[in-house]
Design an enzyme around this catalytic site. Structure first.
Site, PDB file in Angstrom:
ATOM      1  N   ARG A   1      -9.457   3.258   3.460  1.00 47.95           N
ATOM      2  CA  ARG A   1      -8.134   3.177   4.074  1.00 47.95           C
ATOM      3  C   ARG A   1      -8.084   3.912   5.403  1.00 47.95           C
ATOM      4  NH1 ARG A   1      -5.394   2.332  -1.156  1.00 47.95           N
ATOM      5  NH2 ARG A   1      -3.197   1.863  -0.883  1.00 47.95           N
TER       6      ARG A   1
ATOM      7  N   ARG B   1       5.844   1.406 -11.499  1.00 45.67           N
ATOM      8  CA  ARG B   1       4.979   2.300 -10.724  1.00 45.67           C
ATOM      9  C   ARG B   1       5.851   3.348 -10.047  1.00 45.67           C
ATOM     10  NH1 ARG B   1      -0.123  -0.030  -7.603  1.00 45.67           N
ATOM     11  NH2 ARG B   1       0.629   1.465  -6.080  1.00 45.67           N
TER      12      ARG B   1
ATOM     13  N   ARG C   1       7.466  -5.748  -8.548  1.00 42.15           N
ATOM     14  CA  ARG C   1       6.470  -4.955  -9.276  1.00 42.15           C
ATOM     15  C   ARG C   1       7.096  -3.655  -9.798  1.00 42.15           C
ATOM     16  NH1 ARG C   1       1.039  -3.646  -6.079  1.00 42.15           N
ATOM     17  NH2 ARG C   1       2.264  -2.010  -5.135  1.00 42.15           N
TER      18      ARG C   1
ATOM     19  N   ARG D   1       4.563   3.590   2.639  1.00 45.64           N
ATOM     20  CA  ARG D   1       3.167   3.191   2.432  1.00 45.64           C
ATOM     21  C   ARG D   1       2.765   2.091   3.422  1.00 45.64           C
ATOM     22  NH1 ARG D   1       1.259   1.469  -2.772  1.00 45.64           N
ATOM     23  NH2 ARG D   1       3.319   0.747  -3.359  1.00 45.64           N
TER      24      ARG D   1
END
Ligand code: AMP
Length: 199
Positions: free
Chosen positions: A89, A134, A128, A145
């Site tokens: 990343r 999550r 999600r 993010r």
């Protein structure tokens, strides 16, 4: 034989596509985000070090993830290839990965970047968050993010473009549609003259 990295923003479908590739090719999949989540849930020392960063949508320090990946890639089942999801990343991670592989006389075969609009990513992340709970899938963390990805992805992309490894694949639409595009990109790679990625 295929050593592959999947790049893309959060919600681009890297995890889904990595798992599908793993099933189809039999290659091991290493999803750093998933390993970190497991370590956090288990309360291991690594998990405790990573917890705050993950929960706030920040990147975990390079040394931690690099060591994790170095260890995993040393396992016997990664000798014939692997699919990396969510790693590297940062440019430092990409350079460390190159070194780990070079020490074994190996290099990556392909880097697939899943591209997708921010609006579609946000819609997927909301879905999600509802289905998987999550902890880092709140709207605010998701936006953060995405920003972290946007800040870091330029140098990463340039690094792989310079190496001639980068292939962009449209990550929008259904999982099956994206899988078909990923397959087509890999088929095109294995048909190149001099390729040793034929399986
Ligand atoms: P993911 O499941 O790939 O979206 O990752 C979830 C979270 O794990 C990220 O937001 C980061 O906090 C952490 N993480 C996963 N992979 C890395 C990485 N390669 N470098 C740093 N942090 C990571």
């Amino acid at each position: 034989m295929l050593r592959m990295v999947l790049l893309g923003p959060p919600g681009a479908g890297k995890g889904t596509q990595a798992a599908r590739l793993g099933r189809r090719t039999g290659l091991p999949v290493l999803s750093t985000g998933q390993v970190l989540a497991e370590q956090i849930a288990a309360g291991t020392p690594l998990g405790e070090q990573a917890r705050a960063c993950v929960e706030h949508g920040e990147l975990v320090p390079d040394e931690l993830v690099i060591e994790m990946v170095r260890e995993r890639l040393g396992d016997w089942d990664c000798a014939d290839g692997f699919v990396l999801d969510g790693f590297p990343r940062t440019l430092a991670q990409a350079e460390a990965l190159d070194r780990v592989l070079a020490e074994r006389g190996e290099r990556l075969d392909v880097v697939v970047e899943l591209t997708i609009d921010e609006s579609e990513v946000l819609a997927r992340i909301r879905k999600r968050a509802r289905s998987q709970h999550r902890r880092d899938d709140t709207e605010e963390t998701a936006r953060h993010r995405m920003q972290v990805f946007a800040d870091r992805s330029g140098p990463l992309r340039d690094h792989y473009r310079r190496q001639g490894l980068l292939t962009a694949v449209d990550g929008s639409g259904s999982r099956d549609a994206v899988s078909a595009r990923v397959d087509a990109a890999l088929a095109e790679l294995t048909s190149r003259p001099g390729s040793d990625t034929g399986r």
